[in-house]
Scaffold this motif. Sequence first.
Motif, short mmCIF file in Angstrom:
data_model
loop_
_atom_site.label_atom_id
_atom_site.label_comp_id
_atom_site.label_asym_id
_atom_site.label_seq_id
_atom_site.Cartn_x
_atom_site.Cartn_y
_atom_site.Cartn_z
N VAL A 170 7.14 -2.86 0.87
CA VAL A 170 7.27 -3.00 -0.58
C VAL A 170 8.70 -3.35 -0.98
O VAL A 170 8.92 -4.14 -1.91
CB VAL A 170 6.78 -1.72 -1.31
N THR A 171 9.70 -2.82 -0.27
CA THR A 171 11.08 -3.14 -0.64
C THR A 171 11.43 -4.58 -0.28
O THR A 171 12.20 -5.23 -1.00
CB THR A 171 12.09 -2.18 0.02
N THR A 224 0.87 -1.18 0.00
CA THR A 224 0.00 0.00 0.00
C THR A 224 0.90 1.23 0.00
O THR A 224 1.76 1.38 0.87
CB THR A 224 -0.91 0.04 1.23
N LEU A 225 0.73 2.10 -1.00
CA LEU A 225 1.53 3.31 -1.13
C LEU A 225 0.61 4.48 -1.45
O LEU A 225 -0.62 4.30 -1.54
CB LEU A 225 2.60 3.13 -2.22
N THR A 226 1.18 5.66 -1.62
CA THR A 226 0.39 6.86 -1.91
C THR A 226 0.88 7.48 -3.21
O THR A 226 2.08 7.64 -3.40
CB THR A 226 0.54 7.89 -0.77
N ASP A 227 -0.06 7.80 -4.10
CA ASP A 227 0.36 8.38 -5.38
C ASP A 227 0.51 9.90 -5.28
O ASP A 227 0.34 10.50 -4.21
CB ASP A 227 -0.59 7.98 -6.51
N GLU A 228 0.82 10.53 -6.39
CA GLU A 228 1.11 11.96 -6.41
C GLU A 228 -0.09 12.83 -6.05
O GLU A 228 0.07 13.99 -5.66
CB GLU A 228 1.65 12.35 -7.79
N ALA A 229 -1.30 12.26 -6.19
CA ALA A 229 -2.52 13.01 -5.86
C ALA A 229 -2.94 12.78 -4.41
O ALA A 229 -3.94 13.32 -3.96
CB ALA A 229 -3.65 12.60 -6.81
N GLU A 270 -1.01 -3.01 -4.96
CA GLU A 270 -0.53 -3.79 -6.10
C GLU A 270 -1.66 -4.12 -7.07
O GLU A 270 -1.44 -4.30 -8.27
CB GLU A 270 0.16 -5.07 -5.61
N ALA A 271 -2.89 -4.19 -6.58
CA ALA A 271 -4.03 -4.54 -7.43
C ALA A 271 -4.28 -3.49 -8.50
O ALA A 271 -4.81 -3.79 -9.58
CB ALA A 271 -5.28 -4.70 -6.57
N ASP A 272 -3.88 -2.24 -8.23
CA ASP A 272 -4.07 -1.16 -9.20
C ASP A 272 -3.20 -1.32 -10.44
O ASP A 272 -3.42 -0.64 -11.45
CB ASP A 272 -3.79 0.19 -8.55
N PHE A 273 -2.20 -2.20 -10.37
CA PHE A 273 -1.29 -2.38 -11.49
C PHE A 273 -1.55 -3.68 -12.26
O PHE A 273 -0.85 -3.95 -13.23
CB PHE A 273 0.16 -2.34 -11.00
N LEU A 274 -2.51 -4.45 -11.80
CA LEU A 274 -2.81 -5.70 -12.49
C LEU A 274 -3.60 -5.43 -13.77
O LEU A 274 -4.29 -4.42 -13.90
CB LEU A 274 -3.61 -6.62 -11.57
N GLY A 275 -3.47 -6.34 -14.73
CA GLY A 275 -4.16 -6.19 -16.01
C GLY A 275 -3.24 -5.70 -17.11
O GLY A 275 -3.51 -5.93 -18.29
N LYS A 276 -2.17 -5.00 -16.73
CA LYS A 276 -1.14 -4.57 -17.68
C LYS A 276 0.22 -4.86 -17.06
O LYS A 276 0.37 -4.78 -15.83
CB LYS A 276 -1.24 -3.08 -17.98
N PRO A 277 1.24 -5.17 -17.86
CA PRO A 277 2.59 -5.33 -17.31
C PRO A 277 3.07 -4.01 -16.72
O PRO A 277 2.57 -2.94 -17.08
CB PRO A 277 3.43 -5.73 -18.54
#
Length: 201
Positions: A142-143, A48-53, A59-66
Amino acid sequence: MSPRKLGALAGGIFAVVLAIVAIATMDRAPLGGPGQGSGTAAIGGPFTLTDEAGAKVTEADFLGKPTAIFFGFTFCPDVCPTTLFELSGLIDKLGPEADKLNYAFVSVDWERDGPEELASYTSSFDDRIRGLSGTEDEIETVTKAYRVYYKKVPTDDGEYTIDHTASVYLMDKDGRFVGTLAYGEAQDSMLEKLKRLIEGA
């Protein structure tokens, strides 16, 4: 040369050495293969991390595309800006195919890098590279999942730099590790790996 510049130079040299060691010792599956099979190091996992907004990201937000994911920090003197500049160039060379990949830059400097700092930093590169930050515990999680080495190193001026793994990790659309882009690797080689990653999706 000032003590600060000497410290930054030493940090940059050490990061390059770390990249070479990481590539030499990392057990990787062939790019375009089935991902993590027997004998392949388990790299990647929940985070779980925080984006620029300021929004929470997992990690689920990155699934579906490499995904191409790189770990560094905004105060990095050379390895990080060089890597993100090269990644931006690769994105440009991929053309429309570039949108079939996710790109992430995770800061391991939880003390100095937050959403605002990441937004300012990544604005110097391709706008598809998503900056992610986190608390100390979140960065530790995450690391460890990605087997990323990082270590705070004090500098003579009372500040600090961070030695860290200098490779870009390549994950397939299911979040499985399939290879890396090494620091200093030839652009043609890196571009071919990204094309194969897209084709494998």
